[in-house]
Design a protein around this motif. Structure first.
Motif, PDB file in Angstrom:
ATOM      1  N   ARG A 116       0.608  -1.571   0.223  1.00  0.00           N
ATOM      2  CA  ARG A 116      -0.071  -0.233  -0.103  1.00  0.00           C
ATOM      3  C   ARG A 116       0.941   1.288   0.256  1.00  0.00           C
ATOM      4  O   ARG A 116       0.399   1.908  -0.796  1.00  0.00           O
ATOM      5  CB  ARG A 116      -1.236   0.102   1.050  1.00  0.00           C
ATOM      6  N   SER A 117       2.227   1.285   0.917  1.00  0.00           N
ATOM      7  CA  SER A 117       2.671   2.595   0.336  1.00  0.00           C
ATOM      8  C   SER A 117       3.605   2.823  -0.517  1.00  0.00           C
ATOM      9  O   SER A 117       3.655   3.747  -0.805  1.00  0.00           O
ATOM     10  CB  SER A 117       4.249   2.341   2.162  1.00  0.00           C
ATOM     11  N   ARG A 118       3.941   1.786  -1.301  1.00  0.00           N
ATOM     12  CA  ARG A 118       4.418   1.938  -2.856  1.00  0.00           C
ATOM     13  C   ARG A 118       3.005   1.843  -3.536  1.00  0.00           C
ATOM     14  O   ARG A 118       4.226   2.792  -4.228  1.00  0.00           O
ATOM     15  CB  ARG A 118       5.240   0.229  -3.287  1.00  0.00           C
ATOM     16  N   TYR A 119       2.108   1.793  -3.283  1.00  0.00           N
ATOM     17  CA  TYR A 119       1.394   2.654  -4.739  1.00  0.00           C
ATOM     18  C   TYR A 119       1.277   3.575  -3.799  1.00  0.00           C
ATOM     19  O   TYR A 119       1.151   4.499  -4.931  1.00  0.00           O
ATOM     20  CB  TYR A 119      -0.271   1.623  -3.912  1.00  0.00           C
ATOM     21  N   THR A 120       1.094   3.857  -3.112  1.00  0.00           N
ATOM     22  CA  THR A 120       1.086   5.725  -2.218  1.00  0.00           C
ATOM     23  C   THR A 120       2.214   6.068  -3.225  1.00  0.00           C
ATOM     24  O   THR A 120       2.066   7.366  -3.419  1.00  0.00           O
ATOM     25  CB  THR A 120       1.120   5.384  -0.713  1.00  0.00           C
ATOM     26  N   ALA A 121       3.407   5.855  -3.560  1.00  0.00           N
ATOM     27  CA  ALA A 121       4.336   6.330  -3.406  1.00  0.00           C
ATOM     28  C   ALA A 121       4.730   6.395  -4.624  1.00  0.00           C
ATOM     29  O   ALA A 121       4.736   7.509  -5.242  1.00  0.00           O
ATOM     30  CB  ALA A 121       5.511   5.400  -3.045  1.00  0.00           C
ATOM     31  N   PHE A 122       4.370   5.608  -5.926  1.00  0.00           N
ATOM     32  CA  PHE A 122       3.913   5.499  -7.099  1.00  0.00           C
ATOM     33  C   PHE A 122       3.116   6.630  -7.517  1.00  0.00           C
ATOM     34  O   PHE A 122       3.706   7.686  -8.209  1.00  0.00           O
ATOM     35  CB  PHE A 122       3.294   4.693  -8.157  1.00  0.00           C
ATOM     36  N   ALA A 123       1.795   6.980  -6.478  1.00  0.00           N
ATOM     37  CA  ALA A 123       0.785   8.087  -7.136  1.00  0.00           C
ATOM     38  C   ALA A 123       1.687   9.504  -6.403  1.00  0.00           C
ATOM     39  O   ALA A 123       0.488  10.148  -6.975  1.00  0.00           O
ATOM     40  CB  ALA A 123      -0.614   8.127  -5.610  1.00  0.00           C
ATOM     41  N   THR A 124       1.895   9.694  -5.103  1.00  0.00           N
ATOM     42  CA  THR A 124       2.981  10.699  -4.806  1.00  0.00           C
ATOM     43  C   THR A 124       4.430  11.082  -5.633  1.00  0.00           C
ATOM     44  O   THR A 124       4.784  12.450  -5.031  1.00  0.00           O
ATOM     45  CB  THR A 124       2.925  10.894  -2.958  1.00  0.00           C
ATOM     46  N   GLY A 125       4.556  10.419  -6.508  1.00  0.00           N
ATOM     47  CA  GLY A 125       5.748  10.574  -7.157  1.00  0.00           C
ATOM     48  C   GLY A 125       6.826  10.260  -5.842  1.00  0.00           C
ATOM     49  O   GLY A 125       8.183  10.707  -6.677  1.00  0.00           O
TER      50      GLY A 125
END
Length: 129
Positions: A38-47
């Motif tokens: 989930r944190s990696r998804y968020t990292a993709f979403a936030t750059g």
């Protein structure tokens, strides 16, 4: 004027600063493979490129990560998450995104490895629907 809390892109009903934010910022480790995913998804979403590379296992980590053509991530569904051993786990997810206004889906089974008590993304298989 007080800033409005930002919801976490990972899909949990929590604010970014209370959900994936502390993991991405390195203030806490992801407690589970699902939390790491989930944190990696968020990292993709936030750059958050640096975090994506740091959370990738050294044996499969790319030298660089280009997010310049990053799509607009619009939703995440975790299908299943299971720890197969104390050091290995899989997480199946469906991520939705848009490129140029067109909707797309990424359906993946990701593998994770725990090393020195910390979870890392190892690799994944993209599934076709």
């Amino acid at each position: 004027m007080k800033k409005k809390p930002v919801p976490c892109p990972c899909g949990r009903p929590a604010r970014l600063d209370l959900c994936c934010g502390p993991i991405i910022e390195g203030r806490q480790a992801a407690p589970t493979p699902e939390a790491l995913m989930r944190s990696r998804y968020t990292a993709f979403a936030t750059g958050a490129r640096d975090y994506l590379l740091e959370s990738w296992h050294a044996s499969t980590r790319p030298d660089a990560l280009d997010l310049d053509d990053n799509p607009r991530w619009i939703g995440l569904t975790v299908v299943r998450a299971e720890e197969t051993t104390d050091e290995r786990a899989t997480v199946e997810f469906i991520a939705r995104y848009r490129i140029g206004g067109k909707a797309h889906v990424l359906h993946e089974v990701s593998r994770f490895l725990r090393e020195d008590g910390r979870w890392f993304y190892l690799d994944g298989d993209i599934l076709s629907d």
